[in-house]
Design a protein around this motif. Sequence first.
Motif, short mmCIF file in Angstrom:
data_model
loop_
_atom_site.label_atom_id
_atom_site.label_comp_id
_atom_site.label_asym_id
_atom_site.label_seq_id
_atom_site.Cartn_x
_atom_site.Cartn_y
_atom_site.Cartn_z
N ALA A 91 20.08 0.73 -7.22
CA ALA A 91 18.74 0.40 -6.70
C ALA A 91 18.89 -0.25 -5.34
CB ALA A 91 18.02 -0.53 -7.66
N VAL A 92 18.15 0.25 -4.35
CA VAL A 92 18.26 -0.25 -2.98
C VAL A 92 16.87 -0.48 -2.39
CG1 VAL A 92 19.14 0.22 -0.66
CG2 VAL A 92 20.41 1.03 -2.63
N ALA A 93 16.66 -1.65 -1.78
CA ALA A 93 15.39 -1.92 -1.10
C ALA A 93 15.48 -1.41 0.33
CB ALA A 93 15.09 -3.41 -1.11
N MET A 94 14.45 -0.65 0.75
CA MET A 94 14.42 -0.06 2.09
C MET A 94 13.02 -0.30 2.69
SD MET A 94 15.69 3.73 0.82
CE MET A 94 15.80 4.40 2.48
N SER A 95 12.95 -0.31 4.02
CA SER A 95 11.64 -0.43 4.65
C SER A 95 10.97 0.94 4.77
CB SER A 95 11.76 -1.08 6.03
OG SER A 95 12.57 -0.29 6.86
N ASP A 96 11.79 2.01 4.78
CA ASP A 96 11.25 3.37 4.87
C ASP A 96 11.89 4.27 3.81
OD1 ASP A 96 10.18 5.79 5.54
OD2 ASP A 96 11.27 6.01 7.44
N PRO A 97 11.35 4.27 2.58
CA PRO A 97 11.96 5.06 1.51
C PRO A 97 11.79 6.57 1.66
CG PRO A 97 9.97 3.98 0.73
CD PRO A 97 10.19 3.52 2.13
N THR A 98 11.08 7.01 2.72
CA THR A 98 10.93 8.45 2.96
C THR A 98 12.08 9.00 3.80
OG1 THR A 98 9.60 8.09 4.94
CG2 THR A 98 8.41 8.26 2.87
N ALA A 104 0.84 -1.21 0.00
CA ALA A 104 0.00 0.00 0.00
C ALA A 104 0.87 1.26 0.00
CB ALA A 104 -0.93 -0.01 1.22
N LEU A 105 1.98 1.23 0.77
CA LEU A 105 2.92 2.35 0.77
C LEU A 105 3.53 2.54 -0.61
CD1 LEU A 105 4.85 2.01 4.15
CD2 LEU A 105 3.66 4.05 3.35
N SER A 106 3.81 1.44 -1.28
CA SER A 106 4.35 1.50 -2.64
C SER A 106 3.39 2.24 -3.56
CB SER A 106 4.59 0.07 -3.15
OG SER A 106 4.80 0.06 -4.53
N LYS A 107 2.11 1.94 -3.40
CA LYS A 107 1.09 2.62 -4.22
C LYS A 107 0.98 4.10 -3.84
CE LYS A 107 -3.39 1.42 -6.08
NZ LYS A 107 -4.44 0.42 -6.17
N GLN A 108 1.03 4.39 -2.53
CA GLN A 108 0.88 5.76 -2.05
C GLN A 108 2.04 6.65 -2.50
OE1 GLN A 108 1.63 6.47 2.10
NE2 GLN A 108 -0.01 7.99 2.27
N LEU A 109 3.26 6.11 -2.40
CA LEU A 109 4.46 6.91 -2.69
C LEU A 109 4.95 6.77 -4.13
CD1 LEU A 109 6.42 5.97 0.58
CD2 LEU A 109 5.10 8.06 0.18
N ALA A 110 4.30 5.88 -4.90
CA ALA A 110 4.72 5.61 -6.29
C ALA A 110 6.17 5.13 -6.34
CB ALA A 110 4.52 6.85 -7.17
N ILE A 111 6.52 4.25 -5.38
CA ILE A 111 7.86 3.64 -5.31
C ILE A 111 7.68 2.15 -5.52
CG2 ILE A 111 9.77 3.09 -3.74
CD1 ILE A 111 9.38 5.85 -2.49
N PRO A 112 8.48 1.51 -6.40
CA PRO A 112 8.28 0.08 -6.69
C PRO A 112 8.42 -0.79 -5.44
CG PRO A 112 9.91 1.06 -8.18
CD PRO A 112 9.61 2.08 -7.15
N TYR A 113 7.61 -1.85 -5.41
CA TYR A 113 7.64 -2.81 -4.31
C TYR A 113 8.56 -3.97 -4.70
CZ TYR A 113 6.02 -6.46 -1.06
OH TYR A 113 5.96 -7.45 -0.11
N ALA A 114 9.46 -4.35 -3.78
CA ALA A 114 10.40 -5.44 -4.06
C ALA A 114 10.13 -6.61 -3.12
CB ALA A 114 11.84 -4.95 -3.88
N SER A 115 10.03 -7.80 -3.69
CA SER A 115 9.85 -9.01 -2.87
C SER A 115 10.48 -10.19 -3.58
CB SER A 115 8.36 -9.28 -2.63
OG SER A 115 7.76 -9.72 -3.83
N LYS A 116 10.56 -11.31 -2.87
CA LYS A 116 11.08 -12.55 -3.48
C LYS A 116 10.13 -13.01 -4.59
CE LYS A 116 14.85 -14.21 -1.37
NZ LYS A 116 16.03 -14.65 -2.11
N GLU A 117 8.83 -12.80 -4.35
CA GLU A 117 7.83 -13.28 -5.30
C GLU A 117 7.95 -12.58 -6.66
OE1 GLU A 117 7.08 -12.57 -2.07
OE2 GLU A 117 7.00 -14.71 -1.59
N ASN A 118 8.18 -11.26 -6.66
CA ASN A 118 8.28 -10.57 -7.96
C ASN A 118 9.71 -10.53 -8.50
OD1 ASN A 118 9.59 -8.48 -6.56
ND2 ASN A 118 7.77 -7.16 -6.50
#
Length: 583
Positions: free
Chosen positions: A103-110, A53-67
């Motif tokens: 490219a870096v995955a973060m829990s808080d991109p803000t 949901a944060l990914s959608k709100q901030l328009a930042i890509p979501y990263a997971s093992k699944e994708n």
Amino acid sequence: MARKRLGEILIDLKVINEEQLAKALKFQEQNACLIGEALVRMQYATEEQVAMALSKQLAIPYASKENQILNPEKGQGLEKLIPEKFARENIVIPLFVENNVLAVAMSDPTNIFLIDNMKAVSGMDIQPFISTKAQILKVVDSFYQGSADLIGKVIDAEKDKGGKDSSDADFLTPDGKLDLDKVIVGESKGAQSIKLVNAILKQAISERTSDIHLEKFDEKVSLRFRIDGVLQERTSPAPEIVDSLIARCKILSKLDIAEKRLPQDGSFSIKYQNRVIEVRVAICPTVFGEKLVMRLLDKGSVELNVEKLGFEPRQKEDFLKASQSPHGMILLTGPTGSGKTTTLSAVLNTIKSPEMNFMTLEDPVEVKMEGISQVQIRSNIGLSFAAGLRSFLRMDPDVILVGETRDNETAEACIKAAMTGHLVLSTLHTNSALEAIPRLIDMNTEPFLLASTLLLTAAQRLVRVLCPHCKVPYRPSQEEIDAFMKESYINPPPDPTKLVFYKPRGCPKCFNTGYQGRRAIYEVYFITEEMKAVITKDHDIRKLKEIAKKQGAWDLRASGWRKVMAGITSVDEMLSVTVTEME
């Protein structure tokens, strides 16, 4: 145009409703936390759902093992751009480099300060991705150290230079927890025993171990990890250091290091990958010296979700129907370690609400749940299941969980509680679900009282899940097809010529076992009026089985065949934990 709030996005995604959002906002005010954290702590949403949901709100890509995005490849030099220590301390993981942008995955991109720090450390512009803390820390562990033998590394390093005793304060948090996030093999300070215990614990957690066994024999040392219910050998320490390893665990557990003649039990806590893991320590003297067993209780790995336990649709429907009754008794049977507590905790987690009073009596309390009063049994001071249950009835409960019905007194107290307007859930040690009925009658429970209070009886076992990376499909033999057609009770039966089963092969991701994780299989019997009449009259198990079969219920073996047909487990694994009941 104003950006949508996180709660509104989660409502749009049908993750939460308006009422849950209102409760979470109140919780947020009282606890001074972010709304996403409040929703996760109240178990209205998962970390993954909030991150998406944060990914959608901030328009930042979501990263997971699944994708497949949260999957950094080695050999790109990423570990030099973001060193391991920085990644662990800030909960980030480098993903890839493109056009001098990292490219870096973060829990808080803000977090602008963290992004600026990463720019300075890497010398590149940063493209943030969003992920959960738990997912990032798991990838940090596998990316920087892989499935390396941490224990072997420490043993080899100590052979080269020898360990010197020193303080281990660097590894402890202010509240006394052992902080494994600070442990990096090759950089840790302290005595060899301190480093080796840290490495054993860290490797055990990374490999999803439930128990660690360390014991000394006449000419060898055995270090084994119990993974998915099976003990597996690991690199053993030298015989001369075993006593100091056990002494180290005694110190962490606040036990008497001088006492080597009597068994001792204790516990300590570990902070690892942003979660707290409790370690229960049991030490027992043997003819060759003390044996150490450590049980790892990781609340973060226990998902209290009835959808993911292993219920077939009808079984889940029957269990939840019984659990939503205002009064009565639900019994779950199975051997020790078959997951009964996890199943009942997941059911409680599903039905709990602020409008009702939930209380549990457990020995020990393994899964701590918000919104439920949990009591630890202490037999040494007279707080038994029966005594605790009598006390509960004066505390206005609606739902009571009794960890185990062990004796006549507890059985009688459970029946009385169920008769007086309470929903009681409990466990029994019997081989099958319906055997719980004669067992309770043997405990001097009146058959007519049992018939009037019993809502549902169930049994469960755990089967190992085939590794998704290496399982191999095959056409079943005629013998397997015949057994499947006879014992699965699937109606209408599938075409035997189209059956495809799977078997284990083994790969590095499953440590060459062919299995990864475990899933429960169940038999669930909703007690109907016809079954109640049999319980009152002669409690004949054969008659009860016949009635259940006519009503479409099935036994553990039939549930197991459904898991085999779905490619979840193998025939050999399923047969090893089940017996046919409805013959």
